[in-house]
Motif scaffolding. Structure first.
Motif, PDB file in Angstrom:
ATOM      1  N   PRO A 250     101.099 -29.365  17.725  1.00 31.27           N
ATOM      2  CA  PRO A 250      99.871 -30.113  18.048  1.00 31.27           C
ATOM      3  C   PRO A 250     100.097 -31.087  19.198  1.00 31.27           C
ATOM      4  O   PRO A 250     101.124 -31.749  19.263  1.00 31.27           O
ATOM      5  CB  PRO A 250      99.554 -30.860  16.751  1.00 31.27           C
ATOM      6  CG  PRO A 250     100.856 -30.976  16.034  1.00 31.27           C
ATOM      7  CD  PRO A 250     101.620 -29.738  16.401  1.00 31.27           C
TER       8      PRO A 250
ATOM      9  N   VAL B 258      97.721 -34.009  21.402  1.00 30.77           N
ATOM     10  CA  VAL B 258      96.437 -34.707  21.421  1.00 30.77           C
ATOM     11  C   VAL B 258      95.540 -34.098  22.494  1.00 30.77           C
ATOM     12  O   VAL B 258      95.938 -33.934  23.641  1.00 30.77           O
ATOM     13  CB  VAL B 258      96.640 -36.211  21.689  1.00 30.77           C
ATOM     14  CG1 VAL B 258      95.288 -36.905  21.857  1.00 30.77           C
ATOM     15  CG2 VAL B 258      97.420 -36.856  20.552  1.00 30.77           C
TER      16      VAL B 258
ATOM     17  N   VAL C  88      92.294 -26.795  18.273  1.00 23.46           N
ATOM     18  CA  VAL C  88      92.918 -26.221  17.082  1.00 23.46           C
ATOM     19  C   VAL C  88      92.210 -24.900  16.775  1.00 23.46           C
ATOM     20  O   VAL C  88      90.979 -24.873  16.660  1.00 23.46           O
ATOM     21  CB  VAL C  88      92.785 -27.163  15.874  1.00 23.46           C
ATOM     22  CG1 VAL C  88      93.579 -26.623  14.699  1.00 23.46           C
ATOM     23  CG2 VAL C  88      93.237 -28.568  16.231  1.00 23.46           C
TER      24      VAL C  88
ATOM     25  N   VAL D 297      92.529 -31.726  18.355  1.00 25.27           N
ATOM     26  CA  VAL D 297      93.546 -32.658  17.867  1.00 25.27           C
ATOM     27  C   VAL D 297      93.183 -34.065  18.338  1.00 25.27           C
ATOM     28  O   VAL D 297      93.114 -34.327  19.535  1.00 25.27           O
ATOM     29  CB  VAL D 297      94.945 -32.283  18.371  1.00 25.27           C
ATOM     30  CG1 VAL D 297      95.971 -33.304  17.881  1.00 25.27           C
ATOM     31  CG2 VAL D 297      95.331 -30.883  17.921  1.00 25.27           C
ATOM     32  N   LYS D 298      92.981 -34.958  17.392  1.00 21.09           N
ATOM     33  CA  LYS D 298      92.619 -36.342  17.703  1.00 21.09           C
ATOM     34  C   LYS D 298      93.834 -37.243  17.761  1.00 21.09           C
ATOM     35  O   LYS D 298      93.904 -38.168  18.574  1.00 21.09           O
ATOM     36  CB  LYS D 298      91.632 -36.862  16.654  1.00 21.09           C
ATOM     37  CG  LYS D 298      91.094 -38.268  16.912  1.00 21.09           C
ATOM     38  CD  LYS D 298      90.061 -38.639  15.848  1.00 21.09           C
ATOM     39  CE  LYS D 298      89.545 -40.058  16.047  1.00 21.09           C
ATOM     40  NZ  LYS D 298      88.819 -40.205  17.326  1.00 21.09           N
TER      41      LYS D 298
ATOM     42  N   VAL E  41      98.379 -37.271  16.566  1.00 26.19           N
ATOM     43  CA  VAL E  41      99.537 -36.581  15.993  1.00 26.19           C
ATOM     44  C   VAL E  41     100.381 -37.608  15.263  1.00 26.19           C
ATOM     45  O   VAL E  41     100.707 -38.668  15.818  1.00 26.19           O
ATOM     46  CB  VAL E  41     100.362 -35.869  17.082  1.00 26.19           C
ATOM     47  CG1 VAL E  41     101.589 -35.213  16.468  1.00 26.19           C
ATOM     48  CG2 VAL E  41      99.514 -34.830  17.807  1.00 26.19           C
TER      49      VAL E  41
ATOM     50  N   TYR F  18      98.678 -33.865  11.630  1.00 26.58           N
ATOM     51  CA  TYR F  18      97.882 -34.355  12.747  1.00 26.58           C
ATOM     52  C   TYR F  18      96.467 -34.618  12.244  1.00 26.58           C
ATOM     53  O   TYR F  18      96.068 -34.144  11.167  1.00 26.58           O
ATOM     54  CB  TYR F  18      97.852 -33.330  13.904  1.00 26.58           C
ATOM     55  CG  TYR F  18      97.068 -32.091  13.580  1.00 26.58           C
ATOM     56  CD1 TYR F  18      95.720 -31.985  13.918  1.00 26.58           C
ATOM     57  CD2 TYR F  18      97.650 -31.030  12.893  1.00 26.58           C
ATOM     58  CE1 TYR F  18      94.980 -30.859  13.597  1.00 26.58           C
ATOM     59  CE2 TYR F  18      96.922 -29.907  12.567  1.00 26.58           C
ATOM     60  CZ  TYR F  18      95.582 -29.827  12.918  1.00 26.58           C
ATOM     61  OH  TYR F  18      94.850 -28.715  12.578  1.00 26.58           O
TER      62      TYR F  18
ATOM     63  N   GLU G 264      92.585 -33.983  12.983  1.00 23.54           N
ATOM     64  CA  GLU G 264      91.691 -33.160  13.787  1.00 23.54           C
ATOM     65  C   GLU G 264      90.263 -33.677  13.669  1.00 23.54           C
ATOM     66  O   GLU G 264      89.883 -34.304  12.670  1.00 23.54           O
ATOM     67  CB  GLU G 264      91.763 -31.691  13.398  1.00 23.54           C
ATOM     68  CG  GLU G 264      91.010 -31.315  12.147  1.00 23.54           C
ATOM     69  CD  GLU G 264      91.008 -29.800  11.896  1.00 23.54           C
ATOM     70  OE1 GLU G 264      91.984 -29.123  12.280  1.00 23.54           O
ATOM     71  OE2 GLU G 264      90.033 -29.310  11.292  1.00 23.54           O
TER      72      GLU G 264
ATOM     73  N   THR H 238      86.444 -35.755  10.550  1.00 27.40           N
ATOM     74  CA  THR H 238      87.879 -35.839  10.846  1.00 27.40           C
ATOM     75  C   THR H 238      88.632 -35.567   9.561  1.00 27.40           C
ATOM     76  O   THR H 238      88.119 -35.812   8.461  1.00 27.40           O
ATOM     77  CB  THR H 238      88.284 -37.228  11.385  1.00 27.40           C
ATOM     78  OG1 THR H 238      88.025 -38.222  10.383  1.00 27.40           O
ATOM     79  CG2 THR H 238      87.511 -37.573  12.657  1.00 27.40           C
TER      80      THR H 238
ATOM     81  N   THR I 142      93.020 -35.007   8.038  1.00 30.95           N
ATOM     82  CA  THR I 142      94.448 -34.875   8.297  1.00 30.95           C
ATOM     83  C   THR I 142      94.913 -33.510   7.822  1.00 30.95           C
ATOM     84  O   THR I 142      94.599 -33.095   6.705  1.00 30.95           O
ATOM     85  CB  THR I 142      95.233 -35.985   7.575  1.00 30.95           C
ATOM     86  OG1 THR I 142      94.795 -37.255   8.048  1.00 30.95           O
ATOM     87  CG2 THR I 142      96.725 -35.837   7.837  1.00 30.95           C
TER      88      THR I 142
ATOM     89  N   SER J 202     100.618 -29.502  10.208  1.00 28.29           N
ATOM     90  CA  SER J 202     100.707 -28.830  11.499  1.00 28.29           C
ATOM     91  C   SER J 202     100.919 -27.329  11.389  1.00 28.29           C
ATOM     92  O   SER J 202     100.687 -26.593  12.359  1.00 28.29           O
ATOM     93  CB  SER J 202     101.845 -29.439  12.334  1.00 28.29           C
ATOM     94  OG  SER J 202     101.585 -30.800  12.613  1.00 28.29           O
TER      95      SER J 202
ATOM     96  N   PHE K  37      97.531 -23.644  18.535  1.00 23.93           N
ATOM     97  CA  PHE K  37      96.949 -24.740  19.290  1.00 23.93           C
ATOM     98  C   PHE K  37      96.724 -24.247  20.714  1.00 23.93           C
ATOM     99  O   PHE K  37      97.623 -23.642  21.323  1.00 23.93           O
ATOM    100  CB  PHE K  37      97.862 -25.969  19.274  1.00 23.93           C
ATOM    101  CG  PHE K  37      98.037 -26.553  17.906  1.00 23.93           C
ATOM    102  CD1 PHE K  37      97.093 -27.435  17.393  1.00 23.93           C
ATOM    103  CD2 PHE K  37      99.123 -26.214  17.114  1.00 23.93           C
ATOM    104  CE1 PHE K  37      97.237 -27.971  16.116  1.00 23.93           C
ATOM    105  CE2 PHE K  37      99.280 -26.742  15.849  1.00 23.93           C
ATOM    106  CZ  PHE K  37      98.323 -27.617  15.345  1.00 23.93           C
TER     107      PHE K  37
END
Length: 360
Positions: free
Chosen positions: A287, A289, A293, A312-313, A315, A321, A323, A339, A341, A344, A350
């Motif tokens: 991942p 940022v 995804v 990806v918001k 890591v 990460y 998302e 959002t 978690t 990965s 990715f």
């Protein structure tokens, strides 16, 4: 460690051709494309006097930062370029004119730790803040496409240090210094000075209140300017791609109809990995940022027919990460921003922007 909740909605649907008709399809394919950012905003002039103070920095450091900014202004460097130059000097010398090098470069000197190899002038040149900054900036301006690179990668293209992400941690301070030392305040928000991984804050999707294709009904307009259905996962992800590549208003650079060079549509989430491959953009398993995804159908609870895409918001250090995306929750909270978690190893891949690279 959390993993993705089930993506029970078909949240990855692109606009079918039958709903648009031939005319709308042609309009999408022929829509003008916004050119890549050329300068990310004009250079800023320096405002520094004996009373100027910035927390954490001495007058010597401020004078050196001002010299770098002044050299950039003289070369008509963009404000982003001024910030990159200050960032690199922070990472190399702490904005100090050092008369010594290090193990890998014992002959390195000055603000930018420039080597005694003939490329950076004489010893006196390397020890002069303005001359050394000028030489760094001229080298930066020769890097093709540097304006659209992440700042740390742009700096690395000039310095060629072992870790391309060495300068990343100095970027916020460089932004602060340039803002504090400029003669007029400025903001990067909404500018063409887009940086992958710093594209938006939360739910800034422009069409968050637009009707979905189910709400709009037959024959109604449910397509965004990107050529996807409003509030679908693919439309939000493509918005983020445009935003990070400096295209934040119509006409957008990347559309459903023009993303792939082979004439095919980017399509539903099912075909996004193929679209990335067709475009020659990098993909990987780590991942980053700002990366897209990609969930293949059924992966991580994604829709078994269409799959899912998100962005990806952030890591984390524990193998997860954060998302962000749209239409990743079951009704009644579908077609909204979310959002979560995710581990990965849950997504199928990715999908990176061309200015990103997989960091292991």
């Amino acid at each position: 460690m959390k993993t993705a909740r089930r993506l029970t909605t078909a949240g990855a649907v692109a606009v079918p051709l039958v709903l648009f008709g031939l005319i709308f399809s042609v309009l999408l394919l022929l829509a003008p494309v916004k050119p890549a950012a050329a300068d990310c905003g004009p250079a800023v002039s320096v405002s520094l006097d004996a009373n100027t103070k910035v927390d954490g920095y001495s007058q010597e450091q401020l004078k050196n930062a001002a010299a770098i900014m002044g050299a950039g202004k003289a070369l008509d460097l963009s404000v982003k370029g001024q910030m990159i130059s200050v960032m690199v000097s922070l990472g190399e010398s702490g904005l100090r004119v050092l008369d010594y090098g290090d193990g890998p470069g014992p002959d390195s000197r000055g603000l930018f730790q420039q080597r005694d190899n003939g490329a950076w002038g004489s010893y006196a040149d390397r020890m002069d803040p303005t001359i050394s900054a000028t030489n760094f900036i001229k080298a930066l301006q020769k890097v093709e496409g540097w304006e659209l690179l992440e700042p740390t990668l742009a700096g690395n293209k000039v310095q060629r240090n072992a870790d391309p992400y060495h300068y990343q941690k100095y970027w916020p301070e460089a932004v602060k210094l340039v803002q504090e030392l400029s003669d007029g305040k400025f903001s990067l928000e909404g500018s063409d000075c887009a940086i992958p991984g710093n594209s938006g804050a939360g739910d800034d999707y422009p069409w968050k209140h637009s009707p979905t294709w189910m709400q709009a009904g037959p024959g109604a307009a449910a397509a965004s300017p990107l050529g996807m259905f409003h509030r679908e996962c693919v439309d939000f992800a493509l918005w983020r791609v445009n935003q990070q590549m400096g295209s934040t208003s119509a006409p957008f650079k990347f559309l459903n109809g023009n993303f792939r060079p082979d004439g095919q549509r980017l399509g539903s989430a099912l075909t996004w990995k193929a679209g990335w491959d067709a475009k020659g953009w990098p993909t990987g398993s780590v991942p980053r940022v700002g990366a897209v995804v990609w969930y293949a159908p059924g992966a991580g609870g994604a829709d078994p027919t269409f799959g899912h895409v998100a962005v990806v918001k952030a890591v984390k250090d524990n193998g997860t990460y954060v998302e962000e995306g749209y239409n990743g929750n079951p009704p009644p909270d579908d077609h909204n921003y979310y959002t979560r978690t995710v581990s990965s190893d849950v997504p199928s891949a990715f999908l990176y922007l061309p200015t990103q690279e997989e960091r292991t």
